[in-house]
Enzyme design. Structure first.
Site, PDB file in Angstrom:
ATOM      1  N   LYS A   1      28.957 108.543  99.685  1.00 45.67           N
ATOM      2  CA  LYS A   1      29.740 108.050 100.818  1.00 45.67           C
ATOM      3  C   LYS A   1      29.621 106.529 100.792  1.00 45.67           C
ATOM      4  O   LYS A   1      28.740 105.989 100.134  1.00 45.67           O
ATOM      5  CB  LYS A   1      29.168 108.569 102.136  1.00 45.67           C
ATOM      6  CG  LYS A   1      29.150 110.093 102.250  1.00 45.67           C
ATOM      7  CD  LYS A   1      28.497 110.517 103.553  1.00 45.67           C
ATOM      8  CE  LYS A   1      28.570 112.040 103.704  1.00 45.67           C
ATOM      9  NZ  LYS A   1      27.973 112.466 104.988  1.00 45.67           N
TER      10      LYS A   1
ATOM     11  N   ALA B   1      36.771  98.518 103.391  1.00 43.04           N
ATOM     12  CA  ALA B   1      36.668  99.821 104.046  1.00 43.04           C
ATOM     13  C   ALA B   1      35.603 100.716 103.400  1.00 43.04           C
ATOM     14  O   ALA B   1      35.696 101.936 103.460  1.00 43.04           O
ATOM     15  CB  ALA B   1      38.019 100.543 104.081  1.00 43.04           C
TER      16      ALA B   1
ATOM     17  N   GLY C   1      28.699 100.229 103.120  1.00 43.42           N
ATOM     18  CA  GLY C   1      28.814  98.777 103.082  1.00 43.42           C
ATOM     19  C   GLY C   1      28.908  98.237 104.486  1.00 43.42           C
ATOM     20  O   GLY C   1      27.918  97.828 105.098  1.00 43.42           O
ATOM     21  N   GLU C   2      30.114  98.282 105.010  1.00 43.87           N
ATOM     22  CA  GLU C   2      30.380  97.648 106.296  1.00 43.87           C
ATOM     23  C   GLU C   2      29.585  98.251 107.444  1.00 43.87           C
ATOM     24  O   GLU C   2      29.257  97.567 108.409  1.00 43.87           O
ATOM     25  CB  GLU C   2      31.860  97.791 106.633  1.00 43.87           C
ATOM     26  CG  GLU C   2      32.743  96.991 105.718  1.00 43.87           C
ATOM     27  CD  GLU C   2      34.211  97.242 106.011  1.00 43.87           C
ATOM     28  OE1 GLU C   2      34.532  97.794 107.077  1.00 43.87           O
ATOM     29  OE2 GLU C   2      35.039  96.892 105.170  1.00 43.87           O
TER      30      GLU C   2
END
Ligand code: FES
Ligand code: FES
Lengths: 158, 335
Positions: free
Chosen positions: B287, B87, B290-291
């Site tokens: 912030k 997440a 990644g995904e």
């Protein structure tokens, strides 16, 4: 099955090892000789993470019977550089952030070395072609191509 | 029969972290007699560079050089609890926990330094591993000496505990309001494609993206995520599937022979710009990035295909077969 002995030149040193006749070169390198830079990915010739040099040619060591390595010259990542004395390709991968998980890196570097040893001035397209059998899940390849191009430039300037 | 050029755009707002039943992560930091600091985490580095950014954050918060921090991850039995690396939460959650732990360790360090230097802790300055008295820089020592004294003279630990908890947020039954994540990053991608109406093949020519990711702790690694996410997004859009005819299980892909992912020959031109609007609650304003990077390329490519040949293929991956079938259907409808 009876074990057999194979003798090859490994990273410059004559090496004899007792193996099962059907063992792959990859298994022998990793499990008998404990050289773990050569990675075990798919075991089917699909990913390139097990790439080593056999007589300066890039070879998928998962597909090569170790018995066939008898009398040959094998180079793995361990044979081209160390953490203290990195090969220019290793240094360039480091500088360019060309690894994330790093699992593909040894195979990529060996494939790139095979190319540069034969063709010191490849184009970016030729580099990509030479790496086409090496999969990377993480980086998107751009940093890897940049790193190899850096080495090509260094060699031109040297 | 021809190749058609198309351009598509898509945007994504991406949450950092999840709501869960509360989302905590812990960190422990301790100083060795060498003056080196260990950060103990259960969080995992998947290759995205968590250990590097956490070492950067710890070094900054402690006031010591990057090289004197070791980040030890990987054993959930012997490290304090972390919910996990998913997440896009790790830099945010772990980073916050590490800052809290570093502040406690730094205070313990400065208390010992104050005893050693016979000065008040608030009069001491710690910079890059060096400690001196404010206004009297000749009265100085360093972390190594203080660590030695703590261990062998005072019998004190220099260590810190940290935790970051994102509280569970329940839905307000009246308004539906909820605070499911900690902050959101944003991105927009423009895709340029070429579609061959004879073979159905789609070639991605270019992916250009703008990313707003809060403060970047390590810009090279942020770029690494963005570039690799672009290629992975393209791969999801055009190539990857386990069951190509799902729910039918025919042609199940078993190996890299059939489960196709991009090679160095398949990558488009990739361009990106990064904007930094620091978050209010991330460590130094970070912030997660990644995904999200594999998200916007996918609809951008699908939109570009529509722009090129006028068919919507929304079932992924957009294989040549699906493109040809859609083109055929469109031709039938036209007649
Ligand atoms: S392990 Fe040899 S090609 Fe994948
Ligand atoms: S860096 Fe992870 S596979 Fe290439």
């Amino acid at each position: 099955m009876e074990s057999i002995t194979v003798t090859f030149k490994l990273n410059g040193k004559t090496t004899a090892v007792a193996i099962e006749p059907l063992e792959s070169l990859r298994t022998v390198l990793r499990e008998h000789l404990h050289l773990h830079a050569t990675k075990a990915g798919c075991g089917q010739g699909g990913c390139g993470s097990c790439t080593v040099l056999v007589n300066a040619e890039p070879v998928l060591s998962c597909l090569m019977l170790a018995a066939l390595a008898d009398g040959q010259e094998i180079t793995t990542l361990e044979g081209i550089g160390t953490a203290q004395h990195m090969h220019p390709l290793q240094a360039a991968f480091f500088d360019r952030f060309a690894a994330q998980c790093g699992y593909c890196s040894p195979g990529m570097i060996m494939a790139a070395k095979a190319l540069l040893d034969k063709n010191p001035h490849p184009t970016r397209a030729e580099i990509a072609e030479a790496l086409a059998g090496n999969l990377c899940r993480c980086t998107g390849y751009v940093a890897i191509l940049d790193a190899i191009e850096d080495v090509v430039t260094q060699m031109q300037e040297a | 029969m021809a190749k058609h050029y198309g351009r598509g755009i898509a945007a994504v707002n991406y949450p950092t972290g999840m709501n869960l039943g509360g989302d905590p992560t812990q960190a422990l930091i301790f100083c060795q007699p060498t003056g080196g600091f260990s950060v103990k985490l259960a969080s995992t580095d998947l290759g995205q560079g968590l250990k590097t950014v956490i070492a950067q954050i710890a070094a900054e918060a402690l006031g010591v050089p990057f090289d004197s921090v070791i980040v030890d991850t990987g054993d959930t039995d012997s490290a304090p609890h972390c919910m996990g690396t998913f997440a896009s939460r790790a830099t945010h959650r772990v980073g916050n926990a590490v800052i809290m732990a570093a502040n406690e360790a730094r205070k313990a360090l400065m208390d010992v330094a104050a005893d050693e230097m016979e000065a008040a802790p608030e009069d001491l300055v710690l910079e890059n591993g060096e400690i001196y008295v404010k206004g009297a820089p000749e009265r100085k020592t360093n972390v190594f000496n203080v660590a030695l004294a703590a261990h062998f003279k005072y019998g004190k630990t220099i260590s810190g505990r940290g935790i970051y908890l994102k509280q569970k947020s329940s839905l307000d039954p009246e308004t539906g309001a909820c605070d499911p994540d900690s902050t959101e990053a944003h991105a927009t991608t423009v895709a340029e494609v070429e579609v061959d109406d004879e073979t159905g093949e789609v070639k991605v020519l270019r992916l250009a993206s703008a990313y707003e990711v809060g403060r970047q702790i390590n810009p090279e690694m942020v770029k690494g995520q963005i570039v690799s996410g672009a290629v992975m997004g393209m791969s999801h859009a055009l190539m990857e599937t386990v069951f190509p005819y799902y729910p039918a299980l025919d042609h199940h892909t078993y190996s890299f022979g059939e489960y196709i992912i991009p090679t160095a020959l398949d990558i488009p031109e990739i361009e990106s710009v990064v904007l930094e609007y620091p978050s209010s609650n991330g460590p130094y304003g970070v912030k997660g990035v990644g995904e999200m990077t594999a998200n916007s390329p996918i609809p951008a490519i699908v939109n570009a295909i529509y722009d090129a040949v006028g068919v919507w293929v929304t079932d992924l991956p957009v294989t040549p077969e699906k493109v040809l079938r859609a083109l055929e259907e469109k031709a039938l409808e036209a007649n």
